[in-house]
Structure formats: C-alpha cells, structure tokens
Design a protein around this motif. Structure first.
Motif, PDB file in Angstrom:
ATOM      1  N   SER A  71      64.475  54.111  77.544  1.00  0.00           N
ATOM      2  CA  SER A  71      65.445  54.146  76.455  1.00  0.00           C
ATOM      3  C   SER A  71      66.221  52.832  76.436  1.00  0.00           C
ATOM      4  CB  SER A  71      66.402  55.325  76.634  1.00  0.00           C
ATOM      5  OG  SER A  71      67.119  55.198  77.859  1.00  0.00           O
ATOM      6  N   ASN A  72      66.877  52.562  75.315  1.00  0.00           N
ATOM      7  CA  ASN A  72      67.586  51.284  75.165  1.00  0.00           C
ATOM      8  C   ASN A  72      69.097  51.500  75.123  1.00  0.00           C
ATOM      9  OD1 ASN A  72      67.499  48.319  74.582  1.00  0.00           O
ATOM     10  ND2 ASN A  72      68.569  48.996  72.723  1.00  0.00           N
ATOM     11  N   LEU A  73      69.799  50.715  75.915  1.00  0.00           N
ATOM     12  CA  LEU A  73      71.256  50.783  75.943  1.00  0.00           C
ATOM     13  C   LEU A  73      71.855  50.331  74.630  1.00  0.00           C
ATOM     14  CD1 LEU A  73      74.092  50.889  77.338  1.00  0.00           C
ATOM     15  CD2 LEU A  73      73.647  48.532  78.102  1.00  0.00           C
ATOM     16  N   ARG A  74      71.479  49.131  74.208  1.00  0.00           N
ATOM     17  CA  ARG A  74      72.120  48.536  73.029  1.00  0.00           C
ATOM     18  C   ARG A  74      71.355  47.296  72.615  1.00  0.00           C
ATOM     19  NH1 ARG A  74      76.607  47.994  75.296  1.00  0.00           N
ATOM     20  NH2 ARG A  74      77.426  50.038  74.658  1.00  0.00           N
ATOM     21  N   VAL A  75      71.435  46.960  71.320  1.00  0.00           N
ATOM     22  CA  VAL A  75      70.928  45.687  70.812  1.00  0.00           C
ATOM     23  C   VAL A  75      72.124  44.782  70.572  1.00  0.00           C
ATOM     24  CG1 VAL A  75      69.762  44.497  68.916  1.00  0.00           C
ATOM     25  CG2 VAL A  75      68.899  46.714  69.717  1.00  0.00           C
ATOM     26  N   TYR A  76      72.154  43.646  71.228  1.00  0.00           N
ATOM     27  CA  TYR A  76      73.203  42.641  71.024  1.00  0.00           C
ATOM     28  C   TYR A  76      72.662  41.594  70.051  1.00  0.00           C
ATOM     29  CZ  TYR A  76      75.513  44.580  75.182  1.00  0.00           C
ATOM     30  OH  TYR A  76      76.118  45.411  76.086  1.00  0.00           O
ATOM     31  N   TRP A  77      73.368  41.404  68.942  1.00  0.00           N
ATOM     32  CA  TRP A  77      72.937  40.506  67.870  1.00  0.00           C
ATOM     33  C   TRP A  77      73.907  39.327  67.810  1.00  0.00           C
ATOM     34  CZ3 TRP A  77      68.804  40.866  64.366  1.00  0.00           C
ATOM     35  CH2 TRP A  77      68.851  40.012  63.267  1.00  0.00           C
ATOM     36  N   TYR A  78      73.404  38.121  68.084  1.00  0.00           N
ATOM     37  CA  TYR A  78      74.262  36.927  68.151  1.00  0.00           C
ATOM     38  C   TYR A  78      73.991  36.010  66.967  1.00  0.00           C
ATOM     39  CZ  TYR A  78      74.798  38.606  72.909  1.00  0.00           C
ATOM     40  OH  TYR A  78      75.053  39.399  73.994  1.00  0.00           O
ATOM     41  N   THR A  83      66.767  49.687  79.095  1.00  0.00           N
ATOM     42  CA  THR A  83      66.688  48.300  78.635  1.00  0.00           C
ATOM     43  C   THR A  83      67.939  47.909  77.850  1.00  0.00           C
ATOM     44  OG1 THR A  83      65.583  48.921  76.564  1.00  0.00           O
ATOM     45  CG2 THR A  83      64.179  48.422  78.469  1.00  0.00           C
ATOM     46  N   ALA A  84      68.126  46.628  77.691  1.00  0.00           N
ATOM     47  CA  ALA A  84      69.129  46.054  76.779  1.00  0.00           C
ATOM     48  C   ALA A  84      68.457  44.880  76.082  1.00  0.00           C
ATOM     49  CB  ALA A  84      70.367  45.592  77.544  1.00  0.00           C
ATOM     50  N   ILE A  85      68.715  44.725  74.799  1.00  0.00           N
ATOM     51  CA  ILE A  85      68.032  43.702  73.993  1.00  0.00           C
ATOM     52  C   ILE A  85      69.055  42.686  73.500  1.00  0.00           C
ATOM     53  CG2 ILE A  85      66.604  43.271  71.959  1.00  0.00           C
ATOM     54  CD1 ILE A  85      65.627  46.191  72.207  1.00  0.00           C
ATOM     55  N   PHE A  86      68.773  41.420  73.734  1.00  0.00           N
ATOM     56  CA  PHE A  86      69.667  40.322  73.348  1.00  0.00           C
ATOM     57  C   PHE A  86      68.938  39.433  72.340  1.00  0.00           C
ATOM     58  CE2 PHE A  86      70.666  41.839  77.534  1.00  0.00           C
ATOM     59  CZ  PHE A  86      72.058  41.879  77.586  1.00  0.00           C
ATOM     60  N   ILE A  87      69.472  39.340  71.124  1.00  0.00           N
ATOM     61  CA  ILE A  87      68.785  38.623  70.044  1.00  0.00           C
ATOM     62  C   ILE A  87      69.617  37.452  69.548  1.00  0.00           C
ATOM     63  CG2 ILE A  87      67.826  38.792  67.713  1.00  0.00           C
ATOM     64  CD1 ILE A  87      67.355  41.760  68.218  1.00  0.00           C
ATOM     65  N   ARG A 113      64.942  48.110  64.215  1.00  0.00           N
ATOM     66  CA  ARG A 113      64.244  49.325  64.625  1.00  0.00           C
ATOM     67  C   ARG A 113      62.876  48.997  65.222  1.00  0.00           C
ATOM     68  NH1 ARG A 113      64.876  51.718  60.288  1.00  0.00           N
ATOM     69  NH2 ARG A 113      62.880  51.253  59.277  1.00  0.00           N
ATOM     70  N   GLY A 114      62.173  48.044  64.613  1.00  0.00           N
ATOM     71  CA  GLY A 114      60.861  47.654  65.112  1.00  0.00           C
ATOM     72  C   GLY A 114      60.924  47.001  66.477  1.00  0.00           C
ATOM     73  N   ILE A 115      61.954  46.181  66.712  1.00  0.00           N
ATOM     74  CA  ILE A 115      62.106  45.542  68.018  1.00  0.00           C
ATOM     75  C   ILE A 115      62.385  46.593  69.097  1.00  0.00           C
ATOM     76  CG2 ILE A 115      63.565  44.001  69.385  1.00  0.00           C
ATOM     77  CD1 ILE A 115      63.876  42.268  66.880  1.00  0.00           C
ATOM     78  N   VAL A 116      63.273  47.537  68.782  1.00  0.00           N
ATOM     79  CA  VAL A 116      63.588  48.600  69.743  1.00  0.00           C
ATOM     80  C   VAL A 116      62.337  49.427  70.053  1.00  0.00           C
ATOM     81  CG1 VAL A 116      64.914  50.713  70.108  1.00  0.00           C
ATOM     82  CG2 VAL A 116      66.019  48.721  69.090  1.00  0.00           C
TER      83      VAL A 116
END
Length: 336
Positions: A53-60, A5-9, A40-43
């Motif tokens: 597993s998660n690739l990365r959290v992108y924080w905008y 996964t990858a997370i975009f916030i 951490r909770g979002i991941v």
C-alpha cells in the motif's frame, strides 16, 4: 519501519518528459495533463511492482511566491496527494523544490513511515538525500520514462543519481499515452476568427509605418511558406540527427559541432512555431517589444527541449544557447 511505499514526484521533471513525448516540446501550453489519471496510474504501477500500500504521493512544483495556483489546488484535492511548492525566481528558475523533496524523503525515512520510496526525478542534487534515506533503512527506487537509446534506459536521469538508487523502474507507455494529450494546434474556425482579428488590428494600425504594424496571428502565419533562416533562398538543406560527421565542408569535431548547432537551431524554430500556434496576437506584440529578452517560460522550454536531444551538458554551452535563442527570434522575424 512500516512496510509501505511513499512516492516523491518532481512535477517539472515528469511534465517536461511526458509533454515532450506527446507534443515534441516541454512548453506546457502545448499539451494537456490528466492529473488524476496520471497520479492514479503511478500509484497503481508502484503497487503492482511491490504489492504494498502507499502512504502518500508528494507532488513538488514551483509557483510565483510559492503560492497555490488553481491547478495546484486541484492536484492537492486528489486523495492521497500532498502538494509542496517552491517558488519561481525572477528569471523563471525553480527555487526550493529539490530542497523540499530531499527533506521530505529523509524525514519519511527517519520517521520510519515507509520502507520503500519511489522517486520520479533525475536531478543529481538528490543523490545525497537518497543515500541518507538508504542509511536509515529505506529502499529508494527511481521511476522514469523509457529512453532505449540512453545508456541508463531512461530519459534525463543523472548517472550519479542512477548509481545511487537501489533500482530503476519504468512508467508504462499506456499510462503516459492516456495522461498526456497534445493540444490541437489550430482548427479552421479558430483560424478564421484569428484572421479576422488580425485584419481588424491591421486596419486600426494602417496609419502607422509598415515596420510598426501589428504582429500577425498564427492563422496568417500558417498561410506563409516556411523558410529556413540559415539557408540561402533556392538551396535545399536538411538537419541530420545521425552520426554522419563527414558532410562536405566539415570533418571530425567541426562537423559534429555543426550538426549540434543545426539541431539547436531546429529546436529553436520548432519551439517558436509551437508557441505561435497557441498564443494570442497581444502576446506576440508583447514579446516582440521585449526583444531580445525572452520570457522565462520560453527560455526554459528552449533549454529543456534541447536537453532532451543533446543532453544537459551540451545545453549548458553558450554557443548552443545562442543558437537556440537566435533560431527562435529568426522564426518570428521572418514572419513579421
């Protein structure tokens, strides 16, 4: 495509909703965010839902001239987090945030770096980027904050974006309760100290006309009875949030419009009250000096808070915006 996964916030979106949930306002000084536990909770939520597993959290987020603040640096040092900044325009609007998010989302999909993207945002402008990522083989899931009364079941998500996404999932209430904390508005020691500051300022300005005296601090303001500026003295009034549109004097659409204006006025007063409780006397003096122009942060807070209650399209109406800003100034004026 890599099965992860990858997370975009969209930080502005997430912090506004989380802050409003605990503090009743999107004003960032009204709440504290525990960024490490939030990320951490979002991941963990995403991993629990997918098993991946998660690739990365992108924080905008946005900042003046697109430069890192100390807060952004702390967030960027959280393992697995990449901070991407837009800039804040002269009128307080975010610029470039949605574009960066859209480019990264499509880029990760094109490079086949992740099979599933989790998007924490509600902006309709991202719908095309979501469709492009899907065409490249990526699954896109919206991750939002529950709002049962909403038709979508989540807060502040554009319907077009919701229809475009593959699914909508909810952030746990326990995570939000632990990551967002309301700032204590005023403790007795702080009030006493502020009162002494106000007395000293008053003495220093005793030679000036009364109408130019120093602005009172929140400690002194708190000692004065609250007054609704839109009601004559001695007349009780209440703002109704229900669907009752048959109150005396108004019927049908006119009654509904009066109810919406009343809600906007209450929101404006509440933002003013929250801001006053968390500001300094110097800042009060400065904002009064610039009247009727509001600082961008406060104006943005008024609009976001109103959108939480009435919806984005209602907040775009000029009469609603005038009611918001007028109520803010009315709350300050009656305390001066």
């Amino acid at each position: 495509m890599t099965n992860q996964t990858a997370i975009f916030i969209d930080a502005g979106f997430l912090l506004s909703l989380g802050g409003h949930r605990v503090a009743g306002t999107t004003l960032r000084t009204a709440f504290i965010t525990q960024y490490e536990s939030l990320v951490r909770g979002i991941v963990q939520t995403v991993k629990k839902n997918t098993g991946l597993s998660n690739l990365r959290v992108y924080w905008y987020d946005a900042s003046k001239d697109g430069l890192f603040t100390e807060q952004h640096k702390r967030i960027g040092l959280i393992p697995g987090v990449k901070v991407r900044l837009g800039r804040i325009s002269y009128n307080g609007e975010q610029k470039g945030v949605d574009l960066r998010l859209a480019l990264d989302l499509v880029g990760v999909a094109r490079n086949r770096s992740a099979s599933t993207a989790y998007l924490v945002s509600g902006d309709d402008d991202l719908a095309e980027a979501v469709e492009e990522a899907q065409d490249l083989g990526m699954k896109v899931v919206l991750l939002g904050i529950a709002k049962p009364e909403s038709r979508l079941g989540v807060a502040s998500v554009a319907e077009h974006l919701a229809l475009t996404a593959d699914a909508i999932e909810i952030l746990p209430d326990q995570l939000l309760d632990s990551a967002f904390n309301r700032v204590l508005e005023w403790d007795p020691d702080h009030s006493e100290k502020s009162a002494r500051i106000a007395e000293a300022a008053s003495a220093a300005n005793s030679t000036t006309p009364a109408h130019k005296s120093a602005a009172p601090t929140p400690a002194i303001m708190a000692q004065r009875p609250a007054v609704n500026p839109h009601v004559q003295p001695g007349v009780q009034a209440e703002i109704i949030y229900s669907s009752d549109t048959h109150r005396q004097g108004y019927q049908g659409n006119a009654a509904y419009e009066q109810k919406e204006l009343g809600i906007a006025q209450e929101i404006g007063s509440r933002v003013a009250e929250s801001w006053l409780a968390l500001t300094t006397q110097t800042e009060v003096v400065e904002i009064i000096a610039d009247k009727p122009q509001l600082p961008p942060e406060i104006d943005r807070t008024l609009l976001k808070d109103c959108a939480q209650v009435l919806g984005e399209w209602k907040t775009d109406q000029q009469k609603i915006r005038r009611a918001l800003r007028g109520a803010f100034w009315d709350h300050l004026d009656r305390l001066m």
